[in-house]
Structure formats: structure tokens, C-alpha cells
Design an enzyme around this catalytic site. Structure first.
Site: not given
Length: 78
Positions: A14-16
Site C-alpha cells: 500500500n501507499c507509499p
């Protein structure tokens, strides 16, 4: 060309993390080389194009695939 591009599996991150890992991988590549990024993070459709624009890389192709997206990125000069 596109069919010779390596594939970098960033699924499940998941981000980042997808952008951070893509940045590191692309930094080790020669300008003009291409890399497929495979992601499942819904925010990647925003983050990857923005990263490419900010970093001087060219986003060649974007494709929705089952469970995520694929992005073909060409390493920029910078």
C-alpha cells in the site's frame, strides 16, 4: 521494447511503498529501459503517474487487470 520490459511485482503493498520501491528499482536502471509495475493499491492509479511526472520518467501504458493495475514506465534521463 515493451515485450522485453521486466516486471516488478508490487502487489499487496500500500501507499507509499509501490512508489518508493519503483523509485529505487528505476534508479538502478539505464535511461530508456522499461519496467512493468504491477500493483493492487487503488491509489497507485494516482501515485504512479504523479511519480513518473515528478521524476522525469515516461508512463507508456496503464492497464486495469484483475485485482489491480499494470503500469509500463520508461526510465527517464534524470
Amino acid at each position: 521494447m515493451a515485450d522485453r520490459a521486466a516486471v516488478y511485482d508490487l502487489k499487496g503493498l500500500n501507499c507509499p511503498l509501490p512508489v518508493l520501491k519503483a523509485k529505487k528499482r528505476l534508479a538502478g536502471m539505464q535511461p530508456g529501459n522499461r519496467l512493468w509495475l504491477e500493483t493492487t493499491d487503488p491509489l497507485a492509479v494516482i501515485d504512479i503517474p504523479a511519480f513518473c511526472f515528478d521524476s522525469g520518467h515516461q508512463l507508456i501504458e496503464t492497464a486495469a487487470v484483475s485485482g489491480g493495475h499494470r503500469f509500463l514506465v520508461e526510465r527517464g534521463v534524470s
